[in-house]
Design an enzyme around this catalytic site. Structure first.
Site: not given
Ligand code: RIB
Ligand code: CA
Length: 309
Positions: A242
């Site tokens: 992500h």
């Molecule tokens: O949904 C994914 C996000 O939530 C990413 O930033 C992960 O690190 C969590 O913070």
């Protein structure tokens, strides 16, 4: 080439960690500050993890500031079930050689943006938007010092990963997200719609693990731990990476594409809280919402940068 001034606001988290290492390895970026926010794991872990990461990258010149310990309104909801109790399970990060700066993270964001002058700051939140929302509420004039916000969060045409509708960062602090969305700041969003297309599959992890350098080894170990949750939950061939999407967008924006339009976030109805959506009628702000990525080129970039440390 003048390096682009950025602030990384983060809740490490293995994917945050890889994003931070990428940024610290990239001469195109001038990382003015790392500010921490409770999210994947609570404070002080997110701060300790950030200090370990600047130590691992041998970038102790980058100041780390401890930010908010809970969302603006809701109770803190954390994700040890994904990231493990340390938040960066899978790697033995080094004991920090530096301490957090005494200034609060929210004040560090305010100070950096007010002092930006003719070099406006790109703010890169990788977690819940608590610090950013608090900074805007405390000192709205910081918006003049922000070039844009590039946030990993939300889910638009994709299901949520925390509730059926809500992505984690949006779910944890939807009220802060509403402040950011409605502030008028130039906003680019990397939601699950695009990050779920950036799956770190076996060949990528093996490539990273083949690089015999501490940062690459730590990153490979973290992915190996972090990937199991999403692979089990979604039956997919790899973990969505992500947060590095935010840093990759700054380095090579052409890897991504999406649409610009009015957006909103549910922040009142418990059944749909954290739901992010496009709406001409209910939109409170505008954002470029990314929905596609050149995944192979993205991972080449991630591995090249992290492997260079
Ligand atoms: O949904 C994914 C996000 O939530 C990413 O930033 C992960 O690190 C969590 O913070
Ligand atoms: Ca994160």
């Amino acid at each position: 080439m003048t390096a682009r001034p950025i602030i990384i606001d983060t809740d490490p988290g293995q994917d945050d960690a890889i994003a931070i290492l990428m940024a610290l390895a990239s001469p195109e970026l001038d990382v003015r500050a790392i500010t921490t926010v409770a999210g994947n794991v609570p404070q002080p872990r997110v701060t300790d993890n950030s200090l370990s990461l600047v130590t691992l990258a041998e970038r102790e010149d980058v100041p780390v500031y401890r930010g908010c310990s809970r969302p603006l309104v809701r109770k803190l909801y954390t994700a040890e079930y994904v990231h493990g109790p340390t938040g960066v399970d899978g790697a033995d990060l080094p004991t920090p050689t530096v301490e957090a700066h005494p200034m609060h993270g929210v004040d560090a964001i305010i100070e950096a943006c007010l002092d930006a002058g003719d070099e406006p700051i790109t703010v890169c939140p990788l977690g819940p938007l608590t610090n950013i929302g608090m900074a805007i509420a405390k000192e709205p004039s910081i918006l003049d010092g922000i070039r844009e916000i590039v946030w990993m969060g939300g889910a638009f045409d994709e299901a949520g990963n925390t509730t059926p509708l809500a992505e984690f960062n949006a779910y944890v602090d939807p009220h802060a997200a509403h402040i950011v969305f409605s502030s008028g700041v130039p906003l680019t969003i990397m939601p699950l719609d695009v990050t779920h297309k950036a799956l770190m599959v076996e060949r990528h992890v093996e490539h990273l693990a083949s690089i015999d350098r501490p940062a690459a080894q730590a990153a490979a170990g973290m992915v190996r731990f972090y990937e199991r949750y999403d692979i089990d939950k979604y039956g997919i061939p790899g973990a969505p990476l992500h947060d590095p999407c935010v840093i990759a967008f700054l380095l090579e924006p052409s890897l991504f594409s999406g649409e610009t339009g009015p957006i909103a976030i549910d922040h009142w109805n418990e059944a749909t809280i954290g739901n992010t959506y496009r709406s001409e009628e209910e939109g409170v702000g505008r954002a470029t919402v990314m929905s596609s990525v050149d995944a192979d080129a993205f991972f080449d970039l991630v591995i090249e940068r992290v492997g260079s440390l």
